[in-house]
Design a protein around this motif. Structure first.
Motif: not given
Length: 344
Positions: A187-193
């Protein structure tokens, strides 16, 4: 794997020292190990630490389930209490994942190990509170060979029940450990999320188990369990519909996956309470050790299969894979309920 290995032999240890002393011992070891962890730099210690924590977890879980069985006999009351206990477990997962996620993604990421000091403090507080509590212990009996006890205890109903436990944890592990990787890689979300994905899943699981604890006495355990499974299948079908009819990386998936935790979380405590309530108190520890063993095996096998799935870049089949696993849980559970109803 240490959890699975030690669980069977933990029954004799608990039978000798009692559930209260055994649980306090496990908490003491966890507190001490977590206290010294931030100050140790050698890698072999971390491997040893995982093994020790796994052993204490197995010991603690068997003790907790034993305490519940020894003090609560009614099936629905046991289901309510176990749902509350498992809900507290999930809120712990949420707090730990969120807290460590913030530390690791912040400018103080090098100090992440000091977060384990809070676990030492919690262990000390729990030991203090639990030591002041009066609980009912099972009557002590002469201990036979553990394998003889096991062979005498095993029957078709127990085997089917353990298959259900294995399958439920198999599905849970597919979410709890691998959802962050799916969020980040597919889903290509950032590492924190992505790291918080498990936290949101745990939060919904907490809500699901809390709701279950408050309403379970109004429903048949069988029907409530089947309803939860049916809703999981419905949500997964919606996810597959979005992926194949709209987009494989739709943002809606970010919010739909955690919702599954609302319906997945009640399954484990409900099915356990149904089986434990109809098990002789003297055999409750043995049953709990088997529950822990097959839970550990379900978790391990799920991780192995998911690692292959991710390694082969087959993430578009992630939802389909889980849906097939949930349908398998549904089928085995129906078989278990039919056997259980005949025996009762």
């Amino acid at each position: 794997m240490p959890i699975a290995f030690i669980s069977l032999f933990a029954v004799n240890f608990i039978g000798k020292f009692g559930t209260k002393k055994s649980l306090i011992s496990a908490l003491t070891v966890v507190g001490f190990c977590s206290l010294i962890l931030p100050f140790v730099e050698v890698f072999w210690f971390y491997k040893l630490w995982f093994a020790v924590i796994g052993t204490c977890f197995a010991l603690g879980k068997i003790c907790v389930y034993g305490i519940l069985r020894n003090n609560i006999s009614d099936e629905k009351s046991l289901a309510k209490t176990m749902s509350s206990v498992e809900a507290s477990f999930m809120i712990g997962v949420f707090v730990v994942n969120t807290g460590f996620g913030w530390i690791i993604s912040s400018q103080f990421s090098q100090f992440w190990k000091f977060g384990f000091l809070s676990i030492s403090v919690l262990s000390a507080v729990t030991i203090f509170l639990f030591s002041r509590l009066s609980i009912s212990e099972p009557l002590k009996t002469e201990k036979e060979n553990i394998f003889k006890d096991l062979l005498a205890f095993i029957n078709p109903l127990v085997i089917i029940f353990l298959a259900v436990i294995f399958s439920i944890v198999f599905v849970e592990q597919s979410f709890n450990s691998w959802l962050p990787s799916y969020y980040k890689n597919h889903l290509k979300v950032n590492s924190f999320f992505a790291l918080q994905a498990s936290s949101f899943m745990a939060l919904f699981s907490y809500i699901g188990r809390t709701i279950t604890a408050n309403i379970i006495h109004k429903f048949s355990l069988n029907r409530y369990y089947v309803l939860c499974l049916s809703l999981i299948i419905l949500v997964l079908i919606c996810i597959l519909g979005i992926q194949y009819l709209d987009s494989t990386d739709s943002r809606a998936l970010l919010f739909l996956f955690p919702v599954i935790g609302l319906f997945l979380s009640p399954l484990y405590p409900v099915i356990n309470s149904k089986m434990i309530a109809h098990t002789n108190k003297a055999k409750a520890g043995l049953l709990t050790s088997l529950i822990v063993i097959f839970s550990s095996l379900g978790s391990s096998v799920s991780s192995i299969i998911m690692s292959v799935l991710f390694n082969q870049q087959l993430l578009e089949f992630y939802s389909m894979y889980i849906l097939c696993a949930v349908i398998l849980v549904f089928i085995i559970s129906i078989i278990y309920f039919r056997f259980a109803d005949k025996n009762n």
